[in-house]
Scaffold this motif. Structure first.
Motif, mmCIF file in Angstrom:
data_model
loop_
_atom_site.group_PDB
_atom_site.id
_atom_site.type_symbol
_atom_site.label_atom_id
_atom_site.label_comp_id
_atom_site.label_asym_id
_atom_site.label_seq_id
_atom_site.Cartn_x
_atom_site.Cartn_y
_atom_site.Cartn_z
ATOM 1 N N TYR A 164 0.814 -1.210 0.000
ATOM 2 C CA TYR A 164 0.000 0.000 0.000
ATOM 3 C C TYR A 164 0.851 1.266 0.000
ATOM 4 C CZ TYR A 164 -2.974 -3.777 1.550
ATOM 5 O OH TYR A 164 -3.606 -4.978 1.644
ATOM 6 N N ARG A 165 0.474 2.180 -0.870
ATOM 7 C CA ARG A 165 1.135 3.487 -0.922
ATOM 8 C C ARG A 165 0.200 4.583 -0.433
ATOM 9 N NH1 ARG A 165 4.180 0.666 -0.347
ATOM 10 N NH2 ARG A 165 5.864 -0.134 -1.635
ATOM 11 N N ALA A 166 -1.063 4.243 -0.261
ATOM 12 C CA ALA A 166 -2.049 5.179 0.303
ATOM 13 C C ALA A 166 -3.203 4.363 0.864
ATOM 14 C CB ALA A 166 -2.556 6.151 -0.757
ATOM 15 N N ILE A 167 -3.822 4.886 1.926
ATOM 16 C CA ILE A 167 -4.979 4.231 2.522
ATOM 17 C C ILE A 167 -6.091 5.256 2.688
ATOM 18 C CG2 ILE A 167 -5.900 3.022 4.544
ATOM 19 C CD1 ILE A 167 -3.182 1.838 5.039
ATOM 20 N N VAL A 168 -7.277 4.897 2.226
ATOM 21 C CA VAL A 168 -8.474 5.716 2.411
ATOM 22 C C VAL A 168 -9.322 5.035 3.478
ATOM 23 C CG1 VAL A 168 -10.535 6.684 1.341
ATOM 24 C CG2 VAL A 168 -8.409 6.470 0.008
ATOM 25 N N VAL A 169 -9.733 5.790 4.496
ATOM 26 C CA VAL A 169 -10.519 5.247 5.601
ATOM 27 C C VAL A 169 -11.878 5.937 5.613
ATOM 28 C CG1 VAL A 169 -10.619 4.824 8.090
ATOM 29 C CG2 VAL A 169 -8.393 4.907 6.925
ATOM 30 N N ASP A 170 -12.929 5.151 5.467
ATOM 31 C CA ASP A 170 -14.283 5.701 5.550
ATOM 32 C C ASP A 170 -14.861 5.387 6.926
ATOM 33 O OD1 ASP A 170 -16.548 7.013 4.707
ATOM 34 O OD2 ASP A 170 -17.448 5.226 3.810
ATOM 35 N N LYS A 189 4.989 6.611 5.533
ATOM 36 C CA LYS A 189 4.670 8.030 5.635
ATOM 37 C C LYS A 189 5.133 8.755 4.378
ATOM 38 C CE LYS A 189 4.835 8.337 10.683
ATOM 39 N NZ LYS A 189 5.439 9.008 11.849
ATOM 40 N N GLY A 190 4.285 9.635 3.883
ATOM 41 C CA GLY A 190 4.618 10.398 2.683
ATOM 42 C C GLY A 190 3.446 11.250 2.262
ATOM 43 N N PRO A 191 3.586 11.998 1.182
ATOM 44 C CA PRO A 191 2.497 12.848 0.700
ATOM 45 C C PRO A 191 1.264 12.012 0.352
ATOM 46 C CG PRO A 191 4.571 13.425 -0.369
ATOM 47 C CD PRO A 191 4.800 12.141 0.358
ATOM 48 N N ASN A 192 0.113 12.467 0.794
ATOM 49 C CA ASN A 192 -1.157 11.808 0.459
ATOM 50 C C ASN A 192 -1.196 10.339 0.874
ATOM 51 O OD1 ASN A 192 -2.131 14.197 -0.843
ATOM 52 N ND2 ASN A 192 -0.865 13.676 -2.605
ATOM 53 N N ASP A 193 -0.558 10.027 1.989
ATOM 54 C CA ASP A 193 -0.502 8.622 2.415
ATOM 55 C C ASP A 193 -1.786 8.174 3.109
ATOM 56 O OD1 ASP A 193 -0.073 10.310 4.523
ATOM 57 O OD2 ASP A 193 1.615 9.211 5.369
ATOM 58 N N LEU A 194 -2.462 9.074 3.817
ATOM 59 C CA LEU A 194 -3.694 8.727 4.525
ATOM 60 C C LEU A 194 -4.784 9.741 4.213
ATOM 61 C CD1 LEU A 194 -2.332 7.821 8.099
ATOM 62 C CD2 LEU A 194 -3.175 6.233 6.368
ATOM 63 N N PHE A 195 -5.990 9.231 3.994
ATOM 64 C CA PHE A 195 -7.147 10.101 3.796
ATOM 65 C C PHE A 195 -8.272 9.544 4.639
ATOM 66 C CE2 PHE A 195 -10.951 11.675 1.617
ATOM 67 C CZ PHE A 195 -10.624 13.020 1.485
ATOM 68 N N LEU A 196 -8.607 10.240 5.719
ATOM 69 C CA LEU A 196 -9.613 9.760 6.663
ATOM 70 C C LEU A 196 -10.887 10.582 6.536
ATOM 71 C CD1 LEU A 196 -6.788 8.878 7.900
ATOM 72 C CD2 LEU A 196 -7.976 8.782 10.077
ATOM 73 N N VAL A 197 -12.015 9.884 6.377
ATOM 74 C CA VAL A 197 -13.316 10.530 6.269
ATOM 75 C C VAL A 197 -14.182 10.058 7.432
ATOM 76 C CG1 VAL A 197 -15.364 10.865 4.849
ATOM 77 C CG2 VAL A 197 -13.129 10.548 3.764
ATOM 78 N N GLY A 198 -14.794 10.996 8.138
ATOM 79 C CA GLY A 198 -15.637 10.595 9.254
ATOM 80 C C GLY A 198 -16.540 11.724 9.699
ATOM 81 N N ASP A 199 -17.512 11.373 10.505
ATOM 82 C CA ASP A 199 -18.464 12.331 11.064
ATOM 83 C C ASP A 199 -18.455 12.148 12.573
ATOM 84 O OD1 ASP A 199 -20.555 13.867 11.928
ATOM 85 O OD2 ASP A 199 -22.050 13.018 10.554
ATOM 86 N N ALA A 200 -17.856 13.075 13.288
ATOM 87 C CA ALA A 200 -17.702 12.944 14.737
ATOM 88 C C ALA A 200 -19.030 12.924 15.476
ATOM 89 C CB ALA A 200 -16.829 14.083 15.258
ATOM 90 N N HIS A 201 -20.091 13.389 14.844
ATOM 91 C CA HIS A 201 -21.412 13.395 15.478
ATOM 92 C C HIS A 201 -22.188 12.109 15.245
ATOM 93 C CE1 HIS A 201 -20.983 17.607 16.592
ATOM 94 N NE2 HIS A 201 -20.575 17.852 15.353
ATOM 95 N N GLN A 202 -21.625 11.216 14.444
ATOM 96 C CA GLN A 202 -22.300 9.958 14.133
ATOM 97 C C GLN A 202 -21.538 8.823 14.811
ATOM 98 O OE1 GLN A 202 -23.474 9.039 9.983
ATOM 99 N NE2 GLN A 202 -22.320 7.157 10.247
ATOM 100 N N ARG A 203 -22.150 8.219 15.826
ATOM 101 C CA ARG A 203 -21.481 7.179 16.602
ATOM 102 C C ARG A 203 -22.343 5.936 16.694
ATOM 103 N NH1 ARG A 203 -16.012 7.532 18.392
ATOM 104 N NH2 ARG A 203 -15.443 9.714 18.249
ATOM 105 N N ILE A 204 -22.439 5.195 15.603
ATOM 106 C CA ILE A 204 -23.273 4.001 15.584
ATOM 107 C C ILE A 204 -22.699 2.918 16.489
ATOM 108 C CG2 ILE A 204 -24.178 2.139 14.132
ATOM 109 C CD1 ILE A 204 -24.223 4.150 11.823
ATOM 110 N N TYR A 205 -21.377 2.803 16.501
ATOM 111 C CA TYR A 205 -20.725 1.706 17.228
ATOM 112 C C TYR A 205 -20.035 2.168 18.491
ATOM 113 C CZ TYR A 205 -21.691 -0.544 12.824
ATOM 114 O OH TYR A 205 -22.318 -1.025 11.711
ATOM 115 N N GLY A 206 -20.426 3.293 19.041
ATOM 116 C CA GLY A 206 -19.893 3.750 20.318
ATOM 117 C C GLY A 206 -18.474 4.236 20.241
#
Length: 206
Positions: A164-170, A189-206
């Motif tokens: 893996y050279r990049a990881i996208v996390v939904d 570690k490097g440019p554009n290595d991680l892209f994390l998407v999330g909604d801090a107000h949405q907690r389905i799994y605690g």
């Protein structure tokens, strides 16, 4: 992003169903680049990876976890601390911080736990937490967080090159700190290595 023919992008998320849905969407939206995208929920990835290394870990079911806790209170009895509180200490203090020893628990930060505990009280509480660990060990089972931690430690202790050279996390708001630590370990570690998407107000799994 790609430096060699085997390089990939990993798209991961918390649940298997969401990962399957995303995989279907990407297969229809992408062209040839789809061959370089791997979509899998993180727990499944960790299980598969350890299997390739000859390591098999059994995950305790909710029923088995409940039985282990019942065995704890059957063996040690009840104290001023009820079961919900002690199980909360396990989940939100011990597992969140990767604590494995009594001294670690005595020094642990307990921000957000509301109820203050003295050193002597923590010593007493640790007996219950440690007994739970022994109960899990007796049936040769782990929790999912333990599996993730073991995977990260294996990667840290062995010289392995993941593709893996990049990881996208939904849905990153559902990720446990140990899961985010594993993700960080999986990609250089490097440019554009991680892209994390999330909604801090949405907690389905605690």
């Amino acid at each position: 992003v790609f430096n060699s023919p085997g390089d990939k992008i990993l798209f991961t998320t918390y649940t298997r169903n969401l990962a399957n849905n995303i995989d279907e969407l990407l297969s229809s939206l992408c062209g040839d680049e789809y061959e370089r995208i791997e979509v899998v929920n993180l727990h499944r990835w960790a299980v598969n990876f350890l299997h390739t290394q000859g390591i098999h870990i059994d995950i305790a079911s909710e029923e088995e976890i409940g039985l282990c806790w019942r065995n704890v209170f059957s063996a040690l009895g009840f104290t001023d601390w009820d079961e919900d509180f002690i199980r909360g200490e396990w989940k939100y203090v011990v597992q969140q911080q990767g604590i494995s020893t009594r001294q670690g628990y005595l020094r642990a930060l307990r921000k957000g736990r509301r109820v203050r505990t003295s050193r002597s009280q923590r010593t007493q509480i640790w007996e219950y937490l440690d007994e739970y660990k022994r109960n899990l060990s007796d049936i040769n089972k782990m929790e999912w967080v333990d599996l993730i931690r073991e995977t990260r430690l294996f990667l840290s202790q062995n010289i392995l090159s993941l593709p893996y050279r990049a990881i996208v996390v939904d849905e990153s708001q559902d990720m446990h700190p140990e899961e985010l630590k594993l993700i960080r370990r999986m990609v250089p570690k490097g440019p554009n290595d991680l892209f994390l998407v999330g909604d801090a107000h949405q907690r389905i799994y605690g």
